[in-house]
Design an enzyme around this catalytic site. Sequence first.
Site, PDB file in Angstrom:
ATOM      1  N   CYS A  24       0.809  -1.223   0.000  1.00  0.00           N
ATOM      2  CA  CYS A  24       0.000   0.000   0.000  1.00  0.00           C
ATOM      3  C   CYS A  24       0.843   1.274   0.000  1.00  0.00           C
ATOM      4  CB  CYS A  24      -0.973   0.005   1.176  1.00  0.00           C
ATOM      5  SG  CYS A  24      -2.277  -1.226   0.996  1.00  0.00           S
ATOM      6  N   HIS A  30      -8.846   1.897  -5.821  1.00  0.00           N
ATOM      7  CA  HIS A  30      -9.959   1.107  -5.308  1.00  0.00           C
ATOM      8  C   HIS A  30     -11.259   1.651  -5.893  1.00  0.00           C
ATOM      9  CE1 HIS A  30      -7.553  -0.683  -2.050  1.00  0.00           C
ATOM     10  NE2 HIS A  30      -7.073   0.530  -1.824  1.00  0.00           N
ATOM     11  N   HIS A  72     -12.476   9.320  -9.686  1.00  0.00           N
ATOM     12  CA  HIS A  72     -11.489   9.237 -10.776  1.00  0.00           C
ATOM     13  C   HIS A  72     -10.327  10.213 -10.570  1.00  0.00           C
ATOM     14  CE1 HIS A  72     -14.577   6.794 -12.597  1.00  0.00           C
ATOM     15  NE2 HIS A  72     -13.627   6.315 -13.396  1.00  0.00           N
ATOM     16  N   GLU A 132     -13.064   0.195   1.659  1.00  0.00           N
ATOM     17  CA  GLU A 132     -11.928   0.265   0.747  1.00  0.00           C
ATOM     18  C   GLU A 132     -11.937  -0.924  -0.211  1.00  0.00           C
ATOM     19  OE1 GLU A 132      -8.040   1.921   2.132  1.00  0.00           O
ATOM     20  OE2 GLU A 132      -7.354  -0.123   1.688  1.00  0.00           O
TER      21      GLU A 132
END
Length: 142
Positions: A24, A30, A72, A132
């Site tokens: 991560c 995600h 986005h 998430e």
Amino acid sequence: MTHVITRKFTFDSGHRIPLHESKCKHLHGHTFMCEVSLSPVDGDTLDDLGRVLDFGEIKRLIGTWIDVNVDHGFILNSTDELVKIWPHNHKLYLIGKNPTAENIAEHFHKVFGRILSENGIAAKVIRVTIHETPNSRAEYYT
């Protein structure tokens, strides 16, 4: 006892957690799900139609904010070194902490509460849940 309503939103966004002990720490993305729960500001008073708030109004206010600011795009810590070299033609939203699900939930809780207040809405944010992944979520509530 009080009434509580919840509206779900999904958005696609990237983030990273600098210094994370695993993968991560790299930029990744995600399809987040955000649940926003509201209750009446003054106890259990519903509007004249018997609602905390119209779900369409939540979509208009909070959904629009999500679309404009984080969908986005990327969510980064404002102190992340990538901010200095971030291309100006890529959407970027900064928070003052690492963009973990926990910190995003807390940040959104505060932002959504401010949006409702600024628009004279007689409802308060009581919980924001950030999924998430389908198996991982974090909540921030008051």
